[in-house]
Design a protein around this motif. Structure first.
Motif, short mmCIF file in Angstrom:
data_model
loop_
_atom_site.label_atom_id
_atom_site.label_comp_id
_atom_site.label_asym_id
_atom_site.label_seq_id
_atom_site.Cartn_x
_atom_site.Cartn_y
_atom_site.Cartn_z
N THR A 12 0.82 -1.21 0.00
CA THR A 12 0.00 0.00 0.00
C THR A 12 0.86 1.27 0.00
OG1 THR A 12 -0.16 -0.33 2.35
CG2 THR A 12 -2.10 -0.92 1.07
N VAL A 13 2.12 1.18 0.41
CA VAL A 13 2.96 2.39 0.44
C VAL A 13 3.36 2.77 -0.99
CG1 VAL A 13 5.10 3.41 1.28
CG2 VAL A 13 3.80 1.85 2.74
N ALA A 14 3.93 1.79 -1.71
CA ALA A 14 4.37 2.11 -3.08
C ALA A 14 3.18 2.40 -3.97
CB ALA A 14 5.18 0.95 -3.65
N LEU A 15 2.06 1.70 -3.70
CA LEU A 15 0.90 1.86 -4.58
C LEU A 15 -0.09 2.90 -4.06
CD1 LEU A 15 0.45 -1.91 -5.46
CD2 LEU A 15 1.28 -0.10 -6.97
N SER A 16 0.44 4.01 -3.59
CA SER A 16 -0.45 5.06 -3.09
C SER A 16 -0.73 6.05 -4.23
CB SER A 16 0.21 5.81 -1.94
OG SER A 16 1.36 6.47 -2.42
N GLU A 17 -1.82 6.80 -4.08
CA GLU A 17 -2.15 7.81 -5.09
C GLU A 17 -1.05 8.86 -5.20
OE1 GLU A 17 -5.99 8.44 -5.84
OE2 GLU A 17 -5.66 10.24 -7.04
N GLU A 18 -0.45 9.18 -4.03
CA GLU A 18 0.61 10.19 -4.04
C GLU A 18 1.79 9.71 -4.90
OE1 GLU A 18 2.19 11.34 -0.23
OE2 GLU A 18 3.69 12.63 -1.22
N ASN A 19 2.12 8.42 -4.76
CA ASN A 19 3.22 7.88 -5.56
C ASN A 19 2.90 7.86 -7.05
OD1 ASN A 19 5.73 7.31 -4.70
ND2 ASN A 19 5.25 5.30 -3.85
N LEU A 20 1.63 7.61 -7.36
CA LEU A 20 1.23 7.63 -8.76
C LEU A 20 1.50 9.03 -9.34
CD1 LEU A 20 -0.13 6.69 -11.36
CD2 LEU A 20 -2.34 7.08 -10.30
N LEU A 21 1.05 10.06 -8.59
CA LEU A 21 1.22 11.43 -9.09
C LEU A 21 2.70 11.79 -9.19
CD1 LEU A 21 -1.61 13.29 -7.12
CD2 LEU A 21 -1.65 12.42 -9.45
N ARG A 22 3.47 11.40 -8.16
CA ARG A 22 4.89 11.77 -8.17
C ARG A 22 5.66 11.06 -9.28
NH1 ARG A 22 6.29 15.15 -4.46
NH2 ARG A 22 5.01 15.37 -2.60
N THR A 23 5.37 9.77 -9.49
CA THR A 23 6.11 9.07 -10.55
C THR A 23 5.73 9.62 -11.92
OG1 THR A 23 4.49 7.29 -10.45
CG2 THR A 23 6.59 6.88 -9.36
N LEU A 24 4.47 10.03 -12.06
CA LEU A 24 4.06 10.63 -13.35
C LEU A 24 4.82 11.93 -13.60
CD1 LEU A 24 0.20 10.11 -13.41
CD2 LEU A 24 1.86 9.22 -15.05
N VAL A 25 4.91 12.76 -12.55
CA VAL A 25 5.63 14.03 -12.71
C VAL A 25 7.10 13.74 -13.05
CG1 VAL A 25 6.51 16.03 -11.44
CG2 VAL A 25 4.10 15.44 -11.31
N GLN A 26 7.67 12.73 -12.37
CA GLN A 26 9.08 12.43 -12.63
C GLN A 26 9.29 11.96 -14.07
OE1 GLN A 26 9.97 9.74 -9.45
NE2 GLN A 26 10.22 11.41 -7.99
N LEU A 27 8.39 11.11 -14.56
CA LEU A 27 8.53 10.64 -15.94
C LEU A 27 8.39 11.81 -16.90
CD1 LEU A 27 6.51 7.29 -15.90
CD2 LEU A 27 8.94 7.55 -16.29
N PHE A 28 7.44 12.69 -16.58
CA PHE A 28 7.19 13.85 -17.44
C PHE A 28 8.42 14.76 -17.49
CE2 PHE A 28 5.42 18.11 -18.17
CZ PHE A 28 4.72 17.88 -19.33
N ILE A 29 8.98 15.05 -16.31
CA ILE A 29 10.14 15.95 -16.26
C ILE A 29 11.36 15.28 -16.91
CG2 ILE A 29 11.81 17.09 -14.73
CD1 ILE A 29 9.57 17.52 -12.73
N ALA A 30 11.62 14.02 -16.50
CA ALA A 30 12.83 13.34 -17.00
C ALA A 30 12.74 13.08 -18.49
CB ALA A 30 13.05 12.03 -16.25
N GLY A 31 11.51 12.95 -19.00
CA GLY A 31 11.35 12.51 -20.38
C GLY A 31 11.18 13.61 -21.41
#
Ligand code: HEM
Length: 280
Positions: free
Chosen positions: A72-91
């Protein structure tokens, strides 16, 4: 990207971070805006979510959130948003900045631009567009040379030694922050002949085939190397070859002299420049 400096003093003397608190505030605000932006996209996905038709990363993540009760920690909504932002910025910024350098080097080296266009025309022809998988060694070597000489990500993402490690006689204690200087590797005179010269041939063997060298590390190396390397290579190849297939680029006569100076943030970006685009 320009706000977050790479290898800046605060990496080495953390207290210096307070001196740049305005910059930090600005960066945090931008991060908030990005989170808001991806949040809207996630909400759109939620409205049409169908567990039998998982279309993309967001769908798969939402599905795991609903079905996997263990993590439940890795699969939190906050992590979804953060990983999306990271992919967006890095990519996005990295690939776009690389393309800007590509076209700066093309207007600075019209002979190389013509050789790339000749190769594309002879392999692909004028009636169809280049595709990933087309064998264009000189063109690929040109993109690689841009990535080497401009070193768009000049230093890797900071990492931390997970255990005490010895490297060539140096002890690196557990917990040490390690920042790899990719720009220095790409400009090391012991590895590269005249490193400041733009020369795609350094990636071609005597038969004209392209080859990789260990000292070529634009995406870094190891387990935490760039996650988007293959995607980025495809994107660079497709945009660069399509644009050169369809257009020629040149410096306007009245524009300021070409400069390879850059603004050094988390990415190494060229200064704004003008070019004339002509349909071929
Ligand atoms: C020309 C384009 C790109 C360049 C030059 C580049 C370069 C790099 C470099 C040097 C790192 C640091 C690796 C390290 O510290 O060891 C990195 C990390 C990363 N990149 Fe890229 N990148 C590019 C495009 C992309 C794309 C298109 C994506 C995804 C859509 C992406 C996603 C990431 C992610 C998620 C990381 C962090 C990986 C981790 O910490 O495990 N990058 N990239």
């Amino acid at each position: 990207m320009a706000n977050s400096s790479s290898g800046g003093v605060q990496h080495f003397i953390p207290v210096a971070g307070y001196l740049f608190s305005d910059l930090k505030k600005k960066t945090m605000q931008m991060n908030k805006r990005l989170i808001h932006f991806v949040n809207n996209i996630v909400n759109d996905h939620k409205q049409v979510f169908d567990p039998d038709n998982l279309d993309d990363y967001i769908d798969v993540f939402l599905n795991e959130m609903n079905t996997n009760t263990k993590d439940t920690v890795a699969l939190s909504e906050e992590n979804l948003l953060r990983t999306l932002v990271q992919l967006f910025i890095a990519g996005s910024e990295t690939t776009v900045t690389t393309l800007r350098w590509c076209f700066l080097y093309m207007i600075a080296n019209p002979d190389i631009q013509s050789r790339v266009q000749d190769e594309i025309d002879s392999v692909v022809g004028r009636n169809s567009l280049p595709r990933v998988g087309d064998k264009l060694p000189f063109t690929e070597a040109t993109i690689m040379e841009v990535q080497r000489i401009a070193s768009i990500v000049p230093v890797g993402v900071p990492h931390v030694a997970a255990a005490d490690t010895t490297l060539r006689g140096y002890l690196i204690p557990k917990g040490t922050v390690i920042i790899s200087n990719l720009l220095a590797i790409h400009h090391n005179q012991d590895s590269w002949y005249e490193p400041e010269k733009f020369e795609p041939e350094r990636f071609l063997d005597s038969k004209g085939d392209m080859f990789y060298r260990n000292e070529y590390v634009p995406f870094s190396i190891g387990r935490r190397a760039c996650l988007g390397e293959n995607l980025a290579k495809m994107e660079l190849f497709v945009y660069f070859t399509h644009l050169l297939h369809q257009f020629s680029f040149k410096k306007p006569e009245e524009s300021p002299p070409i400069t390879f100076e850059s603004t050094l943030g988390a990415t190494n970006a060229p200064l704004p420049f003008e070019l004339i685009v002509t349909k071929r």
